[in-house]
Design a protein around this motif. Structure first.
Motif, PDB file in Angstrom:
ATOM      1  N   TYR A 146      62.168  36.102  -0.201  1.00 39.99           N
ATOM      2  CA  TYR A 146      61.970  36.260   1.244  1.00 39.99           C
ATOM      3  C   TYR A 146      62.917  35.357   2.024  1.00 39.99           C
ATOM      4  CZ  TYR A 146      59.732  35.224   5.734  1.00 39.99           C
ATOM      5  OH  TYR A 146      59.483  34.989   7.052  1.00 39.99           O
ATOM      6  N   TYR A 147      63.057  34.118   1.608  1.00 43.39           N
ATOM      7  CA  TYR A 147      63.948  33.156   2.272  1.00 43.39           C
ATOM      8  C   TYR A 147      65.380  33.694   2.315  1.00 43.39           C
ATOM      9  CZ  TYR A 147      66.636  28.830   2.890  1.00 43.39           C
ATOM     10  OH  TYR A 147      67.529  27.869   3.315  1.00 43.39           O
ATOM     11  N   ARG A 148      65.850  34.227   1.200  1.00 49.66           N
ATOM     12  CA  ARG A 148      67.221  34.758   1.162  1.00 49.66           C
ATOM     13  C   ARG A 148      67.403  35.892   2.166  1.00 49.66           C
ATOM     14  NH1 ARG A 148      66.659  34.487  -4.881  1.00 49.66           N
ATOM     15  NH2 ARG A 148      67.873  32.670  -5.594  1.00 49.66           N
ATOM     16  N   SER A 149      66.352  36.678   2.387  1.00 47.66           N
ATOM     17  CA  SER A 149      66.468  37.837   3.271  1.00 47.66           C
ATOM     18  C   SER A 149      66.601  37.446   4.741  1.00 47.66           C
ATOM     19  CB  SER A 149      65.233  38.738   3.108  1.00 47.66           C
ATOM     20  OG  SER A 149      64.085  38.159   3.728  1.00 47.66           O
ATOM     21  N   LEU A 150      66.350  36.192   5.086  1.00 47.64           N
ATOM     22  CA  LEU A 150      66.375  35.753   6.476  1.00 47.64           C
ATOM     23  C   LEU A 150      67.776  35.420   6.973  1.00 47.64           C
ATOM     24  CD1 LEU A 150      63.208  33.455   6.452  1.00 47.64           C
ATOM     25  CD2 LEU A 150      63.381  35.821   7.235  1.00 47.64           C
ATOM     26  N   PHE A 151      68.750  35.416   6.094  1.00 51.50           N
ATOM     27  CA  PHE A 151      70.131  35.116   6.457  1.00 51.50           C
ATOM     28  C   PHE A 151      70.883  36.430   6.685  1.00 51.50           C
ATOM     29  CE2 PHE A 151      68.609  31.320   4.576  1.00 51.50           C
ATOM     30  CZ  PHE A 151      69.379  30.278   5.054  1.00 51.50           C
ATOM     31  N   LYS A 152      71.395  36.629   7.907  1.00 54.20           N
ATOM     32  CA  LYS A 152      72.017  37.894   8.262  1.00 54.20           C
ATOM     33  C   LYS A 152      73.506  37.769   8.595  1.00 54.20           C
ATOM     34  CE  LYS A 152      68.213  40.157   7.747  1.00 54.20           C
ATOM     35  NZ  LYS A 152      68.061  41.044   6.572  1.00 54.20           N
ATOM     36  N   ARG A 198      57.423  17.765  29.420  1.00 54.40           N
ATOM     37  CA  ARG A 198      58.161  17.419  30.625  1.00 54.40           C
ATOM     38  C   ARG A 198      59.677  17.471  30.424  1.00 54.40           C
ATOM     39  NH1 ARG A 198      54.217  12.947  31.599  1.00 54.40           N
ATOM     40  NH2 ARG A 198      55.880  11.454  31.157  1.00 54.40           N
ATOM     41  N   CYS A 199      60.138  17.438  29.193  1.00 52.60           N
ATOM     42  CA  CYS A 199      61.579  17.407  28.944  1.00 52.60           C
ATOM     43  C   CYS A 199      62.151  18.830  28.906  1.00 52.60           C
ATOM     44  CB  CYS A 199      61.870  16.693  27.632  1.00 52.60           C
ATOM     45  SG  CYS A 199      61.235  17.554  26.171  1.00 52.60           S
ATOM     46  N   PRO A 200      63.466  18.967  29.033  1.00 48.94           N
ATOM     47  CA  PRO A 200      64.089  20.291  28.936  1.00 48.94           C
ATOM     48  C   PRO A 200      64.061  20.823  27.506  1.00 48.94           C
ATOM     49  CG  PRO A 200      65.772  18.602  29.104  1.00 48.94           C
ATOM     50  CD  PRO A 200      64.458  17.912  29.327  1.00 48.94           C
ATOM     51  N   ALA A 201      64.120  22.140  27.385  1.00 49.75           N
ATOM     52  CA  ALA A 201      64.097  22.784  26.075  1.00 49.75           C
ATOM     53  C   ALA A 201      65.216  23.809  25.969  1.00 49.75           C
ATOM     54  CB  ALA A 201      62.744  23.458  25.836  1.00 49.75           C
ATOM     55  N   LEU A 202      65.744  23.932  24.774  1.00 47.34           N
ATOM     56  CA  LEU A 202      66.734  24.962  24.442  1.00 47.34           C
ATOM     57  C   LEU A 202      66.136  25.834  23.352  1.00 47.34           C
ATOM     58  CD1 LEU A 202      69.563  26.289  24.422  1.00 47.34           C
ATOM     59  CD2 LEU A 202      70.281  24.502  22.806  1.00 47.34           C
ATOM     60  N   VAL A 203      65.965  27.123  23.641  1.00 51.88           N
ATOM     61  CA  VAL A 203      65.415  28.082  22.685  1.00 51.88           C
ATOM     62  C   VAL A 203      66.583  28.881  22.111  1.00 51.88           C
ATOM     63  CG1 VAL A 203      63.920  30.084  22.368  1.00 51.88           C
ATOM     64  CG2 VAL A 203      63.222  28.227  23.899  1.00 51.88           C
ATOM     65  N   MET A 204      66.776  28.792  20.793  1.00 47.70           N
ATOM     66  CA  MET A 204      67.853  29.506  20.108  1.00 47.70           C
ATOM     67  C   MET A 204      67.244  30.547  19.171  1.00 47.70           C
ATOM     68  SD  MET A 204      70.351  26.278  19.210  1.00 47.70           S
ATOM     69  CE  MET A 204      71.887  27.156  19.452  1.00 47.70           C
ATOM     70  N   MET A 205      67.826  31.735  19.190  1.00 50.38           N
ATOM     71  CA  MET A 205      67.278  32.832  18.388  1.00 50.38           C
ATOM     72  C   MET A 205      68.405  33.739  17.924  1.00 50.38           C
ATOM     73  SD  MET A 205      64.327  34.233  17.336  1.00 50.38           S
ATOM     74  CE  MET A 205      63.031  33.752  18.489  1.00 50.38           C
ATOM     75  N   GLY A 206      68.385  34.092  16.646  1.00 48.13           N
ATOM     76  CA  GLY A 206      69.332  35.067  16.136  1.00 48.13           C
ATOM     77  C   GLY A 206      68.961  36.461  16.588  1.00 48.13           C
ATOM     78  N   THR A 207      69.932  37.239  16.995  1.00 51.04           N
ATOM     79  CA  THR A 207      69.642  38.591  17.480  1.00 51.04           C
ATOM     80  C   THR A 207      69.126  39.511  16.382  1.00 51.04           C
ATOM     81  OG1 THR A 207      71.940  39.289  17.130  1.00 51.04           O
ATOM     82  CG2 THR A 207      71.360  38.429  19.322  1.00 51.04           C
ATOM     83  N   HIS A 208      69.374  39.145  15.111  1.00 55.21           N
ATOM     84  CA  HIS A 208      68.918  39.954  13.980  1.00 55.21           C
ATOM     85  C   HIS A 208      67.856  39.230  13.160  1.00 55.21           C
ATOM     86  CE1 HIS A 208      72.902  42.489  13.954  1.00 55.21           C
ATOM     87  NE2 HIS A 208      72.135  42.705  15.009  1.00 55.21           N
ATOM     88  N   ASP A 209      67.130  38.326  13.785  1.00 54.93           N
ATOM     89  CA  ASP A 209      66.091  37.580  13.060  1.00 54.93           C
ATOM     90  C   ASP A 209      65.028  38.560  12.555  1.00 54.93           C
ATOM     91  OD1 ASP A 209      63.971  35.960  12.227  1.00 54.93           O
ATOM     92  OD2 ASP A 209      64.455  34.399  13.683  1.00 54.93           O
ATOM     93  N   VAL A 234      71.937  34.121  19.501  1.00 55.75           N
ATOM     94  CA  VAL A 234      73.075  33.983  18.587  1.00 55.75           C
ATOM     95  C   VAL A 234      73.341  35.341  17.950  1.00 55.75           C
ATOM     96  CG1 VAL A 234      74.041  32.707  16.656  1.00 55.75           C
ATOM     97  CG2 VAL A 234      72.374  31.599  18.167  1.00 55.75           C
ATOM     98  N   GLU A 235      74.431  35.955  18.345  1.00 55.19           N
ATOM     99  CA  GLU A 235      74.737  37.316  17.913  1.00 55.19           C
ATOM    100  C   GLU A 235      74.849  37.416  16.398  1.00 55.19           C
ATOM    101  OE1 GLU A 235      74.904  40.136  19.583  1.00 55.19           O
ATOM    102  OE2 GLU A 235      74.327  39.084  21.435  1.00 55.19           O
ATOM    103  N   ASN A 236      74.158  38.416  15.855  1.00 55.99           N
ATOM    104  CA  ASN A 236      74.208  38.804  14.442  1.00 55.99           C
ATOM    105  C   ASN A 236      73.481  37.848  13.503  1.00 55.99           C
ATOM    106  OD1 ASN A 236      75.885  41.063  15.053  1.00 55.99           O
ATOM    107  ND2 ASN A 236      77.652  39.685  15.130  1.00 55.99           N
ATOM    108  N   ALA A 237      72.990  36.725  14.011  1.00 55.45           N
ATOM    109  CA  ALA A 237      72.334  35.751  13.145  1.00 55.45           C
ATOM    110  C   ALA A 237      70.903  36.170  12.845  1.00 55.45           C
ATOM    111  CB  ALA A 237      72.355  34.368  13.781  1.00 55.45           C
TER     112      ALA A 237
END
Length: 270
Positions: A146-152, A198-209, A234-237
């Motif tokens: 399953y872990y291996r399948s998460l890399f796109k 209270r602090c700022p946040a950066l949400v990162m997501m692969g488009t193919h997650d 993140v395109e294609n990730a």
């Protein structure tokens, strides 16, 4: 090793002593080596980087009263205080929930959050999907499949060796239980605490997650839970953009951390 209530947390620190601190928290079934490509980028940017093994993972002690993300967040805060925070916290997958709990509990100790592959919408799984999830969480080899399948978008050069190490880790006595226990209900409602951050946040997501039916909607839901957050798709990730496309993702994390410490990014209502 850092002794906390219930056990010991393994960690390592890279970078100059006394530098601004970044603490990295991995996801379920992984360990601190997940951040091996991010660490040199952050240290080159002038940060001290602490990478910890969550409860029951890696070299941390295996037997704990509970493994849920809220308690992992308490361990994160203990490490931040031990190392002389405040810190920017980076969380991958369920680690994103843990760092949100930490930031909500102790706003004075957290300068910024980076959440990668964060689940914000309650999943609706079919019976077959639930059976597959159960099987993968009880079998180390199925979990690695399953872990291996998460890399796109690509895999690190040391991917084969790293997955072999993960498999060996999960085959050690008692090491699959924490993987299953991280899915406790308290790990899922983390978004309810995001409003207290209270602090700022950066949400990162692969488009193919592959963990999400709609990665864009998932990222937007995660960001909407905070007072102020920005989204980077993140395109294609897949699920691990910081390992799949490190040349794109990791400098962006370093820039965000720098801005968070400089106060260039301010949460609304602060």
């Amino acid at each position: 090793m850092l002794t906390v209530p219930g056990g010991e947390i393994a960690y390592e620190v890279d970078g100059p002593p006394g530098a601004p601190l970044v603490v990295c928290v991995h996801g379920m079934g992984a360990n601190r080596h997940a951040f091996r490509l991010l660490t040199p980028v952050l240290t080159a940017a002038g940060f001290a980087v602490a990478r910890m093994d969550s409860r029951g993972h890696g070299d941390s002690s295996p037997d704990w009263p509970t493994y849920d993300a809220e308690h992992v967040g308490q361990d994160v805060l203990a490490l931040v205080r031990h190392l002389g925070g405040p810190a920017v916290l980076v969380g991958s997958s369920i680690g994103a929930a843990a760092i949100t709990f930490a930031a909500a509990a102790a706003p004075d100790q957290v300068t910024g959050l980076v959440l990668m592959g964060a689940a914000a919408i309650p999943p609706r799984l079919s019976l077959l999907q639930r059976l597959g999830a159960w099987a993968s969480q009880h079998s180390p080899r199925l979990w690695i499949t399953y872990y291996r399948s998460l890399f796109k978008a690509g895999r690190p050069a040391d991917f084969a060796a790293d997955t072999d190490r993960l498999l060996a880790q999960l085959r050690r006595p008692g090491r699959m239980a924490p993987v299953m226990a991280l899915l406790a209900p308290t790990s899922v409602w983390w978004t309810q605490r995001a409003a207290d951050v209270r602090c700022p946040a950066l949400v990162m997501m692969g488009t193919h997650d592959p963990d999400f039916r709609d990665p864009v909607a998932e990222a937007q839901a995660a960001a909407a839970a905070f007072r102020r957050a920005e989204v980077m798709m993140v395109e294609n990730a897949g699920h691990y953009p910081f390992l799949e496309l490190p040349d794109v993702v990791n400098p962006a994390i370093a820039r965000f951390a720098t801005q968070a410490f400089e106060g260039a990014v301010r949460p609304t209502g602060a």
